[in-house]
Design an enzyme around this catalytic site. Structure first.
Site, PDB file in Angstrom:
ATOM      1  N   ASP A 152       0.837  -1.209   0.000  1.00  0.00           N
ATOM      2  CA  ASP A 152       0.000   0.000   0.000  1.00  0.00           C
ATOM      3  C   ASP A 152       0.868   1.254   0.000  1.00  0.00           C
ATOM      4  OD1 ASP A 152      -2.330   1.423  -0.044  1.00  0.00           O
ATOM      5  OD2 ASP A 152      -2.887   1.030   2.044  1.00  0.00           O
ATOM      6  N   SER A 181     -10.950  -7.016  -4.581  1.00  0.00           N
ATOM      7  CA  SER A 181     -12.293  -7.033  -5.188  1.00  0.00           C
ATOM      8  C   SER A 181     -12.894  -5.632  -5.173  1.00  0.00           C
ATOM      9  CB  SER A 181     -13.250  -7.932  -4.400  1.00  0.00           C
ATOM     10  OG  SER A 181     -12.604  -9.000  -3.804  1.00  0.00           O
ATOM     11  N   ASN A 193     -11.129  -2.813  -5.427  1.00  0.00           N
ATOM     12  CA  ASN A 193     -10.367  -1.832  -6.218  1.00  0.00           C
ATOM     13  C   ASN A 193     -11.014  -1.488  -7.568  1.00  0.00           C
ATOM     14  OD1 ASN A 193      -7.159  -2.970  -4.937  1.00  0.00           O
ATOM     15  ND2 ASN A 193      -8.313  -1.147  -4.362  1.00  0.00           N
TER      16      ASN A 193
HETATM   17  C1  IPE Z   1      -5.655  -2.843  -0.377  1.00  0.00           C
HETATM   18  O1  IPE Z   1      -5.227  -1.535  -0.523  1.00  0.00           O
HETATM   19  C2  IPE Z   1      -5.570  -3.565  -1.660  1.00  0.00           C
HETATM   20  C3  IPE Z   1      -4.245  -3.704  -2.252  1.00  0.00           C
HETATM   21  C4  IPE Z   1      -3.100  -3.304  -1.776  1.00  0.00           C
HETATM   22  C5  IPE Z   1      -4.233  -4.402  -3.507  1.00  0.00           C
HETATM   23  P1  IPE Z   1      -6.242  -0.331  -0.651  1.00  0.00           P
HETATM   24  O2  IPE Z   1      -5.404   0.898  -0.657  1.00  0.00           O
HETATM   25  O3  IPE Z   1      -7.149  -0.519  -1.792  1.00  0.00           O
HETATM   26  O4  IPE Z   1      -7.072  -0.445   0.700  1.00  0.00           O
HETATM   27  P2  IPE Z   1      -8.044   0.574   1.441  1.00  0.00           P
HETATM   28  O5  IPE Z   1      -9.135   0.907   0.491  1.00  0.00           O
HETATM   29  O6  IPE Z   1      -7.238   1.791   1.799  1.00  0.00           O
HETATM   30  O7  IPE Z   1      -8.504  -0.151   2.657  1.00  0.00           O
HETATM   31  C1  IPE Z   2      -1.532   0.184  -3.402  1.00  0.00           C
HETATM   32  O1  IPE Z   2      -1.312   1.539  -3.419  1.00  0.00           O
HETATM   33  C2  IPE Z   2      -1.710  -0.400  -4.776  1.00  0.00           C
HETATM   34  C3  IPE Z   2      -3.058  -0.891  -5.066  1.00  0.00           C
HETATM   35  C4  IPE Z   2      -4.078  -0.878  -4.264  1.00  0.00           C
HETATM   36  C5  IPE Z   2      -3.240  -1.456  -6.380  1.00  0.00           C
HETATM   37  P1  IPE Z   2      -2.513   2.570  -3.428  1.00  0.00           P
HETATM   38  O2  IPE Z   2      -2.882   2.853  -4.838  1.00  0.00           O
HETATM   39  O3  IPE Z   2      -3.615   2.072  -2.573  1.00  0.00           O
HETATM   40  O4  IPE Z   2      -1.830   3.832  -2.781  1.00  0.00           O
HETATM   41  P2  IPE Z   2      -2.485   4.888  -1.798  1.00  0.00           P
HETATM   42  O5  IPE Z   2      -3.113   4.126  -0.683  1.00  0.00           O
HETATM   43  O6  IPE Z   2      -3.486   5.641  -2.589  1.00  0.00           O
HETATM   44  O7  IPE Z   2      -1.331   5.726  -1.354  1.00  0.00           O
HETATM   45 MG    MG Z   3      -4.094   2.353  -0.645  1.00  0.00          MG
END
Ligand code: IPE
Ligand code: IPE
Ligand code: MG
Length: 244
Positions: free
Chosen positions: A15, A61, A63
Site C-alpha cells: 500500500d 475485489s 479496487n
Molecule cells: C488494499 O489496498 C488492496 C491492495 C493493496 C491491492 P487499498 O489501498 O485498496 O485499501 P483501502 O481501500 O485503503 O482499505
Molecule cells: C496500493 O497503493 C496499490 C493498489 C491498491 C493497487 P494505493 O494505490 O492504494 O496507494 P495509496 O493508498 O493511494 O497511497
Molecule cells: Mg491504498
C-alpha cells in the site's frame, strides 16, 4: 552464528503507491510503476532469505471502484509485468500462482496467467502468490458454496463440515498459512485480504510507502517477527523455547 527464526510464508498488502506519487507531484500510475520495482526487489529478498511462500495483494475485489482509468492502468501494468517477468521468474525457480476471481480479467490476461502458472509449476524456489481481484470474503463464500453443493448432491453430510474441511476449499489450502503479515503505508487494516488464513499470523505495520520498501525495512519486519512468541492460545510456559 545465531540463526533467527524465519517466517515460512509472508503475506503483504502493498500500500502507498498513490501517496508516494503524490509526494513527488507525479501521477498515481508513476507510483504503481515504482511499486512493480519493489515487487521485484522483495521477490529477490525472499529468495535470498529462503522464504518459502510470498503472497502479495495486487488488486482487491473493491479496487474496481477506483476511477476507470486507474483500474485499466493497473490491469495493463499487471499484464505487462507478467509478460516481462515470467522468464526471469522461471529462471530463478519461482513458482507463480494467481489467486482471485480471474474471470473478470480480459481473455488475454487469463491466458497469460494459465501459461505462467503452467510454465513455473514444477519450480522449487519461492512460491509467489499474487492476489488479483481477490477478496477474503469472496474466498470464504466460494468455499461455502462448494461445500453446499457437495451436500446438495449427497456427497457430503453437513455434519462432516469442520475447520479442516473448510480450509481445504480455500485459496492457499495446500500452502502453510502466513506467518508474517506486512502492510506498508501506515494503514492498519486488513482490507478484505486473507481473512481465514490470517487467523494466527503475526502482524507488522510499517509507515514506509510500498515504493520505498527496501532491504532495510524488509529486514526490520523479519527482525520483529523473530522476537515474537507465537502461543496459538497456549500460555508462555507451554510454548517450547525456540530451538533457533
Ligand atoms: C488494499 O489496498 C488492496 C491492495 C493493496 C491491492 P487499498 O489501498 O485498496 O485499501 P483501502 O481501500 O485503503 O482499505
Ligand atoms: C496500493 O497503493 C496499490 C493498489 C491498491 C493497487 P494505493 O494505490 O492504494 O496507494 P495509496 O493508498 O493511494 O497511497
Ligand atoms: Mg491504498
Amino acid at each position: 552464528m545465531t540463526q533467527t527464526r524465519l517466517p515460512r510464508h509472508i503475506a503483504i498488502i502493498m500500500d502507498g503507491n498513490g501517496r508516494w506519487a503524490k509526494q513527488r507531484r507525479l501521477p498515481r500510475h508513476a507510483g504503481h510503476k515504482a511499486g512493480v520495482d519493489t515487487v521485484r526487489r522483495v521477490i529477490k529478498l525472499c529468495g535470498e532469505q529462503g522464504i518459502e511462500v510470498l503472497t502479495l495483494f495486487a488488486f482487491s475485489s473493491e479496487n474496481w471502484q477506483r476511477p476507470e482509468q486507474e483500474v485499466s492502468l493497473l490491469m495493463d501494468l499487471f499484464m505487462t509485468a507478467l509478460q516481462q517477468e515470467i522468464n526471469n521468474l522461471h529462471k530463478n525457480q519461482i513458482r507463480l500462482r494467481i489467486i482471485g476471481a480471474r474471470d473478470a480479467f480480459s481473455k488475454k490476461l487469463q491466458q497469460l496467467i494459465v501459461e505462467a502458472e503452467e510454465l513455473t509449476k514444477h519450480n522449487i524456489g519461492t512460491t509467489l502468490v499474487i492476489a488479483a481481484n481477490y477478496g477474503g470474503q469472496w474466498d470464504i463464500v466460494k468455499a461455502a458454496k462448494h461445500l453446499a453443493s457437495l451436500v446438495e448432491q449427497g456427497i457430503l453430510e453437513s455434519q462432516q463440515i469442520n475447520e479442516t474441511l473448510f480450509q481445504q476449499q480455500l485459496c492457499l489450502a495446500d500452502l502453510p498459512p502466513p506467518d508474517l503479515f506486512i502492510r506498508t503505508s501506515g494503514e492498519q487494516r486488513i482490507s478484505n485480504f486473507l481473512l481465514w488464513q490470517l487467523a494466527y499470523t503475526e502482524i507488522y505495520f510499517t509507515k514506509t510507502l510500498w515504493p520505498d520498501f527496501d532491504k532495510e525495512t524488509f529486514m526490520d519486519a523479519l527482525e520483529s517477527f523473530a522476537t515474537r512468541q507465537r502461543r496459538f492460545g497456549r500460555i508462555d510456559e507451554q510454548v517450547e523455547p525456540e530451538n533457533a
